[in-house]
Design an enzyme around this catalytic site. Sequence first.
Site, PDB file in Angstrom:
ATOM      1  N   ARG A 119       0.885  -1.357  -0.251  1.00 61.45           N
ATOM      2  CA  ARG A 119       0.047  -0.086  -0.048  1.00 61.45           C
ATOM      3  C   ARG A 119       0.866   1.368   0.161  1.00 61.45           C
ATOM      4  O   ARG A 119       0.590   2.072  -0.721  1.00 61.45           O
ATOM      5  CB  ARG A 119      -0.898  -0.070   1.322  1.00 61.45           C
ATOM      6  CG  ARG A 119      -1.974   1.054   1.122  1.00 61.45           C
ATOM      7  CD  ARG A 119      -3.092   0.656   2.296  1.00 61.45           C
ATOM      8  NE  ARG A 119      -4.174   1.641   2.226  1.00 61.45           N
ATOM      9  CZ  ARG A 119      -4.235   2.607   3.271  1.00 61.45           C
ATOM     10  NH1 ARG A 119      -3.435   2.637   4.460  1.00 61.45           N
ATOM     11  NH2 ARG A 119      -5.183   3.625   3.391  1.00 61.45           N
ATOM     12  N   HIS A 154       0.343   4.232  -2.535  1.00 62.27           N
ATOM     13  CA  HIS A 154      -0.152   5.787  -2.200  1.00 62.27           C
ATOM     14  C   HIS A 154       1.090   6.496  -2.636  1.00 62.27           C
ATOM     15  O   HIS A 154       1.042   7.737  -2.738  1.00 62.27           O
ATOM     16  CB  HIS A 154      -0.285   5.836  -0.688  1.00 62.27           C
ATOM     17  CG  HIS A 154      -1.693   5.224  -0.420  1.00 62.27           C
ATOM     18  ND1 HIS A 154      -2.279   5.953   0.692  1.00 62.27           N
ATOM     19  CD2 HIS A 154      -2.518   4.141  -0.640  1.00 62.27           C
ATOM     20  CE1 HIS A 154      -3.590   5.226   0.754  1.00 62.27           C
ATOM     21  NE2 HIS A 154      -3.508   4.359  -0.057  1.00 62.27           N
ATOM     22  N   HIS A 187      -6.503  -6.327  -2.295  1.00 57.79           N
ATOM     23  CA  HIS A 187      -7.268  -6.406  -1.380  1.00 57.79           C
ATOM     24  C   HIS A 187      -7.631  -7.980  -0.736  1.00 57.79           C
ATOM     25  O   HIS A 187      -8.504  -7.938   0.178  1.00 57.79           O
ATOM     26  CB  HIS A 187      -8.622  -5.609  -1.349  1.00 57.79           C
ATOM     27  CG  HIS A 187      -8.610  -3.959  -1.300  1.00 57.79           C
ATOM     28  ND1 HIS A 187      -9.513  -3.254  -1.307  1.00 57.79           N
ATOM     29  CD2 HIS A 187      -7.472  -3.117  -1.315  1.00 57.79           C
ATOM     30  CE1 HIS A 187      -9.096  -2.214  -1.049  1.00 57.79           C
ATOM     31  NE2 HIS A 187      -7.955  -1.965  -1.341  1.00 57.79           N
ATOM     32  N   ASN A 200      -3.961   8.592   4.376  1.00 58.94           N
ATOM     33  CA  ASN A 200      -2.744   8.096   4.784  1.00 58.94           C
ATOM     34  C   ASN A 200      -2.881   8.222   6.520  1.00 58.94           C
ATOM     35  O   ASN A 200      -2.351   7.444   7.281  1.00 58.94           O
ATOM     36  CB  ASN A 200      -1.717   9.037   4.448  1.00 58.94           C
ATOM     37  CG  ASN A 200      -1.450   8.824   2.901  1.00 58.94           C
ATOM     38  OD1 ASN A 200      -1.873   7.697   2.247  1.00 58.94           O
ATOM     39  ND2 ASN A 200      -0.620   9.628   2.127  1.00 58.94           N
TER      40      ASN A 200
END
Length: 325
Positions: free
Chosen positions: A69, A73, A200, A101
């Site tokens: 992740r 990001h 996910h 975040n």
Amino acid sequence: MASYYSSLLTPSTASTLCLCLFLLLAGMSSAQLSSNFYSTSCPKALSTIKSAVTSAVSSEARMGASLLRLHFHDCFVNGCDASVLLDDTANSTGEKTAGPNNNSLRGFNVIDTIKSQVETACPGVVSCADILAVAARDSVVALGGPSWSVLLGRRDSTTASLSAANSNIPGPGLSLSGLITAFSNKGFTAKEMVALSGSHTIGQARCTIFRSRIYNEANINSSFATSRKAICPSTGGDNNLSPLDITSPTSFDNAYFKNLQLQKGLLHSDQELFNGGSTDSQVNTYSSNSATFFTDFANAMVKMGNLSPLTGTSGQIRTNCKKTN
């Protein structure tokens, strides 16, 4: 000799030559990434990163999702430049406190440990942005997912953007059309968006992120909703965690897509991928064929890792990922 070349360089050919030289230099400054970028300058870089990631994920399986992740990001905010790792300073605000975040991103300590080890082996050579990209791949592999060749040679930014982090990272409340648009803005097709959403299959989400879905939405398996309500009360418990994939939360597989078919998507944005819309068929494909999912995911990760990297003399190689040199 000089007059010979001078006679050849008419104004037209001279300007053409200058243009060619300019394009050549411009191309060099934005050189393509390469899988063997550190083969001479830091031959132990990849093995050092892999060893640290394997150890971290072995200690806590959730860390694999956290590191994956971090890379996502990072790349979705002005490219894969490690801007996500920069701390706030008196003069600048980083991205760590952005909505997507804050109190959510984790794994910074693992990246710092890796950076310290790599700096010991090869001072000032390996970028934080490349460490993020390799750590993401190694995390997926450590949890049983596909591998891919990580292209290297990114450099680190000297700035971060709180506003871009708040606006560019797709949120869990997006509709299917919103998801398609958010990924299209970064050059991804709807198919690639579905493949990347398959990340996910690992990781967890906080109650505050999925509470609205389990209490208010109709397209959810009732027993699944009931079990999640036991973890996530209607008030309080905001930071209580649930796996995004309740079937095999620490295995990188295609169970996420099978869950969507059963209306067991934890996030609103998850279930949007299988809700009578244009991506239902892609979910069906990945649900029935894990090899196809793995291939498409790996290819999409290579593409994501190539989002606007800083190369050549742009940016810097941070010695500490938290701050600029």
